[in-house]
Design a protein around this motif. Structure first.
Motif, short mmCIF file in Angstrom:
data_model
loop_
_atom_site.label_atom_id
_atom_site.label_comp_id
_atom_site.label_asym_id
_atom_site.label_seq_id
_atom_site.Cartn_x
_atom_site.Cartn_y
_atom_site.Cartn_z
N THR A 12 26.29 40.55 -36.35
CA THR A 12 25.90 39.84 -37.57
C THR A 12 24.74 40.57 -38.22
OG1 THR A 12 24.29 38.44 -36.42
CG2 THR A 12 26.52 37.56 -36.63
N THR A 13 24.66 40.42 -39.53
CA THR A 13 23.46 40.87 -40.23
C THR A 13 22.57 39.65 -40.34
OG1 THR A 13 24.48 40.44 -42.38
CG2 THR A 13 24.63 42.68 -41.53
N THR A 14 21.29 39.84 -40.16
CA THR A 14 20.38 38.69 -40.15
C THR A 14 20.22 38.08 -41.53
OG1 THR A 14 18.53 40.21 -40.33
CG2 THR A 14 19.13 39.46 -38.13
N HIS A 15 20.10 38.93 -42.55
CA HIS A 15 19.94 38.49 -43.93
C HIS A 15 20.22 39.68 -44.83
CE1 HIS A 15 17.87 37.19 -47.61
NE2 HIS A 15 18.13 35.97 -47.19
N PRO A 16 20.81 39.46 -46.01
CA PRO A 16 21.11 40.61 -46.88
C PRO A 16 19.90 41.46 -47.26
CG PRO A 16 22.24 38.65 -47.66
CD PRO A 16 21.34 38.21 -46.55
N SER A 17 18.72 40.88 -47.28
CA SER A 17 17.53 41.66 -47.65
C SER A 17 16.92 42.39 -46.46
CB SER A 17 16.48 40.77 -48.31
OG SER A 17 15.98 39.85 -47.37
N GLU A 18 17.37 42.08 -45.24
CA GLU A 18 16.88 42.77 -44.04
C GLU A 18 17.92 43.79 -43.60
OE1 GLU A 18 14.17 39.80 -41.47
OE2 GLU A 18 16.32 39.44 -41.35
N SER A 19 17.45 44.95 -43.21
CA SER A 19 18.41 45.97 -42.76
C SER A 19 18.36 46.06 -41.24
CB SER A 19 18.10 47.32 -43.41
OG SER A 19 16.81 47.73 -43.07
N ASN A 40 22.48 42.34 -35.40
CA ASN A 40 22.49 41.85 -34.02
C ASN A 40 23.88 42.10 -33.47
OD1 ASN A 40 19.87 40.81 -34.25
ND2 ASN A 40 20.63 38.89 -35.08
N ASP A 59 23.30 48.57 -40.87
CA ASP A 59 24.04 47.56 -41.61
C ASP A 59 25.49 47.53 -41.14
OD1 ASP A 59 25.09 49.85 -42.72
OD2 ASP A 59 24.18 49.57 -44.68
#
Length: 146
Positions: free
Chosen positions: A84-91, A94, A61
């Motif tokens: 970047t984080t792909t989505h808050p629910s995915e850990s 990129n 993260d």
């Protein structure tokens, strides 16, 4: 048996790609179920060279992303580094690296990881030394009371 490519530039690019793949393959982790899951992926868009690469780090993260981005950007050969984080629910994050000149993107990535590990080790060493110093002082104070 396959014949070597006619074009020497293609042959050196293939060898460099194999070397990069070998370096990246060392950064894998195995899962409890016995299935092998990659902790790191290297993604390149079609038609791009090895100087502009996106690394996908799974189970990470902002903690690693921002620290690693900072360490990589200290390298003068790096033109761009961002994450970047792909989505808050995915850990997963990129991490994109673009270098100037002939340096492949995997080199500053590895260097950044090593420098970050060195910084973390230094902080840990200082912390442990401070704890030991505190405990020693506390023990000396307790000895002087008795």
């Amino acid at each position: 048996m396959l014949a070597p490519p006619e074009d020497p530039e293609t042959a050196s690019t293939m060898e460099e790609d194999q070397e990069l793949e070998r370096k990246i393959s060392g950064l894998k982790t195995s899962m409890a179920e016995g299935e092998r899951k990659t902790a790191l992926e290297m993604v390149q868009a079609a038609g791009t060279d090895r100087h502009c690469v996106t690394f996908v780090l799974h189970e990470e993260d902002h903690t690693l992303g921002n620290s690693l981005r900072y360490m990589i950007m200290k390298n003068p050969e790096v033109e761009f580094c961002g994450y970047t984080t792909t989505h808050p629910s995915e850990s997963k994050i990129n991490l994109r690296i673009q270098t100037r000149g002939a340096l492949p993107a995997v080199e500053p990535f590895q260097r950044g990881l090593n420098e970050l590990m060195n910084v973390c080790q230094h902080v840990l060493d200082k912390f442990e030394a401070s704890i030991k110093n505190y405990k020693d002082q506390k023990a000396r104070r307790n000895e002087s009371i008795f």
